[in-house]
Design a protein around this motif. Structure first.
Motif, mmCIF file in Angstrom:
data_model
loop_
_atom_site.group_PDB
_atom_site.id
_atom_site.type_symbol
_atom_site.label_atom_id
_atom_site.label_comp_id
_atom_site.label_asym_id
_atom_site.label_seq_id
_atom_site.Cartn_x
_atom_site.Cartn_y
_atom_site.Cartn_z
ATOM 1 N N GLY A 178 42.851 -14.864 59.420
ATOM 2 C CA GLY A 178 43.947 -15.414 60.072
ATOM 3 C C GLY A 178 45.368 -14.982 59.593
ATOM 4 N N ALA A 179 45.659 -14.805 58.051
ATOM 5 C CA ALA A 179 46.728 -13.955 57.777
ATOM 6 C C ALA A 179 47.087 -12.896 58.267
ATOM 7 N N TRP A 180 46.302 -11.989 58.373
ATOM 8 C CA TRP A 180 46.455 -10.825 59.031
ATOM 9 C C TRP A 180 46.693 -10.558 60.172
ATOM 10 N N ALA A 181 45.593 -11.409 60.964
ATOM 11 C CA ALA A 181 46.003 -11.373 62.538
ATOM 12 C C ALA A 181 47.347 -12.032 62.989
ATOM 13 N N SER A 182 47.684 -13.019 62.075
ATOM 14 C CA SER A 182 49.115 -13.406 62.456
ATOM 15 C C SER A 182 50.287 -12.592 61.909
ATOM 16 N N GLU A 183 49.931 -11.536 61.177
ATOM 17 C CA GLU A 183 50.815 -10.748 60.527
ATOM 18 C C GLU A 183 51.531 -11.386 59.319
ATOM 19 N N SER A 184 51.115 -12.284 58.788
ATOM 20 C CA SER A 184 51.681 -13.042 57.549
ATOM 21 C C SER A 184 51.601 -11.794 56.564
#
Length: 67
Positions: free
Chosen positions: A46-52
């Motif tokens: 999720g962190a990669w998908a949200s560009e965090s």
């Protein structure tokens, strides 16, 4: 002929989960490796998908010398 002992089993390495830092086994028996659980794996995704999380890129140079 001398008897050869079977190779000793290597200990399974433990690593820190990239999400929660809890020690977890890095072995085939852990389906979420290197994470400790499905939850931590999903949080990381999720962190990669949200560009965090981002991978730094080098900007290409401007073509100021080109016609």
């Amino acid at each position: 002929m001398p008897q050869i002992d079977p190779p000793a089993a290597r200990p399974v390495p433990q690593v820190a989960c990239p999400t929660c830092r809890e020690k977890t086994l890095f072995a085939r028996s852990n389906p979420w490796r290197p994470f400790c659980s499905e939850r931590c794996r999903q949080r990381d995704f999720g962190a990669w998908a949200s560009e965090s999380f981002r991978v730094a890129a080098v900007e290409p140079p401007d073509d100021q010398g080109s016609p």
